[in-house]
Design a protein around this motif. Structure first.
Motif, mmCIF file in Angstrom:
data_model
loop_
_atom_site.group_PDB
_atom_site.id
_atom_site.type_symbol
_atom_site.label_atom_id
_atom_site.label_comp_id
_atom_site.label_asym_id
_atom_site.label_seq_id
_atom_site.Cartn_x
_atom_site.Cartn_y
_atom_site.Cartn_z
ATOM 1 N N LEU A 160 30.929 34.186 -25.933
ATOM 2 C CA LEU A 160 30.909 35.458 -25.215
ATOM 3 C C LEU A 160 32.235 36.170 -25.425
ATOM 4 N N LEU A 161 32.172 37.402 -25.884
ATOM 5 C CA LEU A 161 33.331 38.269 -25.996
ATOM 6 C C LEU A 161 33.226 39.307 -24.896
ATOM 7 N N CYS A 162 34.151 39.261 -23.926
ATOM 8 C CA CYS A 162 34.052 40.106 -22.735
ATOM 9 C C CYS A 162 35.236 41.054 -22.662
ATOM 10 N N LEU A 163 34.960 42.357 -22.570
ATOM 11 C CA LEU A 163 35.992 43.373 -22.439
ATOM 12 C C LEU A 163 35.845 44.045 -21.088
ATOM 13 N N GLY A 164 36.860 43.909 -20.237
ATOM 14 C CA GLY A 164 36.838 44.526 -18.918
ATOM 15 C C GLY A 164 38.020 45.446 -18.736
ATOM 16 N N GLY A 165 37.756 46.702 -18.385
ATOM 17 C CA GLY A 165 38.826 47.670 -18.164
ATOM 18 C C GLY A 165 38.900 48.067 -16.710
ATOM 19 N N ALA B 121 35.311 43.151 -12.694
ATOM 20 C CA ALA B 121 34.473 42.520 -11.663
ATOM 21 C C ALA B 121 33.253 41.814 -12.240
ATOM 22 N N PRO B 122 32.377 42.494 -12.994
ATOM 23 C CA PRO B 122 31.219 41.780 -13.542
ATOM 24 C C PRO B 122 31.598 40.752 -14.597
ATOM 25 N N ILE B 123 32.733 40.950 -15.295
ATOM 26 C CA ILE B 123 33.194 39.956 -16.261
ATOM 27 C C ILE B 123 33.533 38.658 -15.533
ATOM 28 N N LYS B 124 34.216 38.760 -14.401
ATOM 29 C CA LYS B 124 34.501 37.585 -13.581
ATOM 30 C C LYS B 124 33.201 36.897 -13.171
ATOM 31 N N ALA B 125 32.198 37.669 -12.786
ATOM 32 C CA ALA B 125 30.909 37.090 -12.393
ATOM 33 C C ALA B 125 30.263 36.356 -13.563
ATOM 34 N N SER C 75 23.983 45.792 -32.585
ATOM 35 C CA SER C 75 23.796 46.506 -31.323
ATOM 36 C C SER C 75 23.042 45.681 -30.296
ATOM 37 N N GLU C 76 22.052 44.889 -30.748
ATOM 38 C CA GLU C 76 21.247 44.127 -29.799
ATOM 39 C C GLU C 76 22.034 43.003 -29.136
ATOM 40 N N ARG C 77 23.243 42.721 -29.612
ATOM 41 C CA ARG C 77 24.067 41.685 -28.996
ATOM 42 C C ARG C 77 25.241 42.279 -28.229
ATOM 43 N N ILE C 78 25.188 43.568 -27.977
ATOM 44 C CA ILE C 78 26.228 44.253 -27.205
ATOM 45 C C ILE C 78 25.611 44.727 -25.893
ATOM 46 N N ARG C 79 26.117 44.257 -24.781
ATOM 47 C CA ARG C 79 25.586 44.627 -23.474
ATOM 48 C C ARG C 79 26.683 45.288 -22.648
ATOM 49 N N HIS C 80 26.275 46.284 -21.873
ATOM 50 C CA HIS C 80 27.269 47.020 -21.081
ATOM 51 C C HIS C 80 26.597 47.710 -19.909
ATOM 52 N N ASP C 81 27.430 48.141 -18.975
ATOM 53 C CA ASP C 81 26.940 48.900 -17.843
ATOM 54 C C ASP C 81 26.356 50.216 -18.321
ATOM 55 N N SER C 82 25.479 50.793 -17.496
ATOM 56 C CA SER C 82 24.946 52.113 -17.792
ATOM 57 C C SER C 82 26.044 53.153 -17.684
ATOM 58 N N VAL C 83 26.318 53.855 -18.791
ATOM 59 C CA VAL C 83 27.352 54.885 -18.770
ATOM 60 C C VAL C 83 27.018 55.978 -17.773
ATOM 61 N N GLU C 84 25.725 56.342 -17.683
ATOM 62 C CA GLU C 84 25.326 57.393 -16.761
ATOM 63 C C GLU C 84 25.654 57.012 -15.316
ATOM 64 N N GLU C 85 25.390 55.745 -14.953
ATOM 65 C CA GLU C 85 25.663 55.316 -13.594
ATOM 66 C C GLU C 85 27.165 55.201 -13.347
ATOM 67 N N TYR D 283 29.449 36.255 -31.843
ATOM 68 C CA TYR D 283 29.569 36.337 -30.388
ATOM 69 C C TYR D 283 28.602 37.362 -29.801
ATOM 70 N N ASP D 284 28.232 37.142 -28.545
ATOM 71 C CA ASP D 284 27.558 38.164 -27.749
ATOM 72 C C ASP D 284 28.638 38.925 -27.001
ATOM 73 N N ALA D 285 28.575 40.251 -27.042
ATOM 74 C CA ALA D 285 29.638 41.071 -26.464
ATOM 75 C C ALA D 285 29.197 41.706 -25.150
ATOM 76 N N TYR D 286 30.149 41.788 -24.212
ATOM 77 C CA TYR D 286 29.913 42.380 -22.905
ATOM 78 C C TYR D 286 31.063 43.331 -22.606
ATOM 79 N N LEU D 287 30.715 44.565 -22.212
ATOM 80 C CA LEU D 287 31.735 45.564 -21.903
ATOM 81 C C LEU D 287 31.512 46.109 -20.505
ATOM 82 N N SER D 288 32.604 46.304 -19.770
ATOM 83 C CA SER D 288 32.518 46.915 -18.452
ATOM 84 C C SER D 288 33.825 47.643 -18.176
ATOM 85 N N GLY D 289 33.713 48.896 -17.769
ATOM 86 C CA GLY D 289 34.911 49.689 -17.506
ATOM 87 C C GLY D 289 34.591 51.161 -17.472
#
Length: 430
Positions: free
Chosen positions: A307-312, A317-321, A415-425, A390-396
């Motif tokens: 897991l490659l996790c980027l938190g800004g 918070a969700p990266i810690k989870a 792209s299918e291995r990159i997950r992130h929060d909804s930008v709109e939300e 790696y599977d990538a996770y972004l939050s910030g």
């Protein structure tokens, strides 16, 4: 607390002038009834493409999709006028619906057009569109939205579109929109009806602790009044007693706990009603409301990929989870966390993340601090690659998400291995 908020796709704007009733057609949108047609788009012309062997994304656009996208392209430059006129029509023609909306409509700005643009973007991709609409339908339960509200909203929506897309509006375009809205609303209604059988529309939650980490960041922990099932990496919507019917989205800051407590990292932002209330006004004993959990930034435990996790910022918070979730499943997969902030002051959770690193040898935590952190983030991540397995996770912040996705693709992560929060939300999480 009140149980009455906005209707489907309610997108507040500045108070408009009273509309001319003769200037917009009253399109007839059928009354919706809950049915068993879940997961389909039966009424919308999305299956007429002549190449059945192609994926939905590669199919030529259907005639309805072409007309709907043409409408959205025409109204996009005057989005604020469209949303203002829509609400004016709704409140003039259906004044009994006004109490369902927040007192100040500014808090809901642009939501209608954002939802329409999302639907238009995926109009020829039923699996993606249905998933989006089902989440939207489930989420609108907390607003008190009922099936009988949808025809009124559809009627006024089409009235507003016909006024501001006059250059491309014709009988065929109106018919396409009636078909689209009828089907879209049915998917939302069905999802809400199914959800009603298994979950409440909202949960009450008592604040049990309020930890002010910096002058503008607080960790708020609450106890729901009944079990609240969710997955690490998801987010929910919160409503405070100080701003009824104003909901904002926040990620869970921990994996599900045995004591049932939920934690959120909240940063007060300028003019952020909910964020400032949670950071500066909330105290233990206060009661807030929670909407249903949503989001797909969750860990796939059927694989052992790293897991490659980027938190800004508070995106940590969700990266810690996610880290806690991996630990609880007993896996020993590699987890690489990059925690970005503009200054040392922004690394309010670094001690927590370093303690997790000390407890789990498979976890690495690296801080990236600079006044231009968002620009240096990609370079810092690149230096420790390669990441293609790696599977990538972004939050910030939204800007970090958008640039981060492009950067990760350049690293060879599909792209299918990159997950992130909804930008709109994220834009609305204030």
């Amino acid at each position: 607390m009140a149980q009455t908020p906005p209707l489907p796709w309610s997108a507040p704007a500045q108070p408009p002038t009273t509309p001319d009733e003769t200037s917009s057609a009253r399109a007839r949108v059928p009354v919706q009834r809950s049915s068993s047609r879940q997961g389909t788009l039966p009424a919308l012309d999305t299956t007429s493409a002549p190449f059945p062997g192609l994926s939905p994304r590669d199919q030529p656009p259907s005639p309805d999709a072409v007309r709907i996208r043409r409408t959205m392209a025409e109204v996009a430059p005057v989005a604020e006028k469209v949303t203002s006129y829509f609400h004016a029509l709704l409140f003039v023609r259906h004044p009994g619906l006004r109490p369902l909306f927040p007192a100040s409509m500014d808090a809901q700005r642009d939501r209608l057009l954002r939802a329409l643009l999302t639907a238009a973007e995926h109009i020829d991709n039923p699996p993606v569109l249905v998933d989006y609409l089902q989440n939207l339908g489930r989420g609108h339960r907390k607003y008190g939205t009922r099936a009988e509200h949808y025809p009124a909203v559809g009627e006024c929506l089409i009235g507003a579109l016909s006024k501001y897309a006059s250059g491309s509006w014709d009988r065929e375009t109106e018919a396409a929109w009636v078909r689209a809205y009828t089907t879209i609303s049915q998917v939302m209604i069905d999802a809400a009806a199914a959800d009603e059988l298994r979950a409440p529309a909202w949960w009450f939650a008592e604040v049990v602790s309020h930890d002010l980490r910096t002058p503008d960041v607080a960790v708020v922990t609450v106890r729901p009044d009944q079990p609240y099932p969710f997955l690490a990496g998801q987010y929910t919507s919160l409503e405070t007693p100080w701003w009824p019917r104003i909901w904002r989205h926040y990620s869970f800051a921990s994996a599900p706990r045995s004591d049932g407590l939920l934690s959120f990292h909240v940063k007060a932002v300028p003019a952020g009603w909910v964020s400032n209330a949670l950071v500066h006004r909330a105290h233990p004993g206060d009661v807030i409301r929670l909407g249903p959990p949503t989001g797909s930034m969750t860990v796939d435990h059927t694989t052992d990929s790293g897991l490659l996790c980027l938190g800004g910022g508070t995106g940590i918070a969700p990266i810690k989870a996610l880290v806690e979730d991996v630990a609880e499943h007993g896996a020993r997969r590699s987890v690489e966390v990059f925690y970005g902030a503009r200054t040392d002051h922004g690394l309010y959770a670094i001690d927590t993340m370093l303690r997790l690193q000390q407890s789990h040898p498979w976890l690495s935590v690296r801080a990236v601090v600079d006044q231009g952190a968002r620009l240096r983030f990609p370079e810092a991540v690149r230096a420790y690659g390669p990441w293609h397995d790696y599977d990538a996770y972004l939050s910030g912040p939204p800007g970090m998400i958008r640039s981060g996705v492009d950067t990760l693709r350049s690293f060879g992560i599909p792209s299918e291995r990159i997950r992130h929060d909804s930008v709109e939300e994220l834009v609305l999480a204030q």
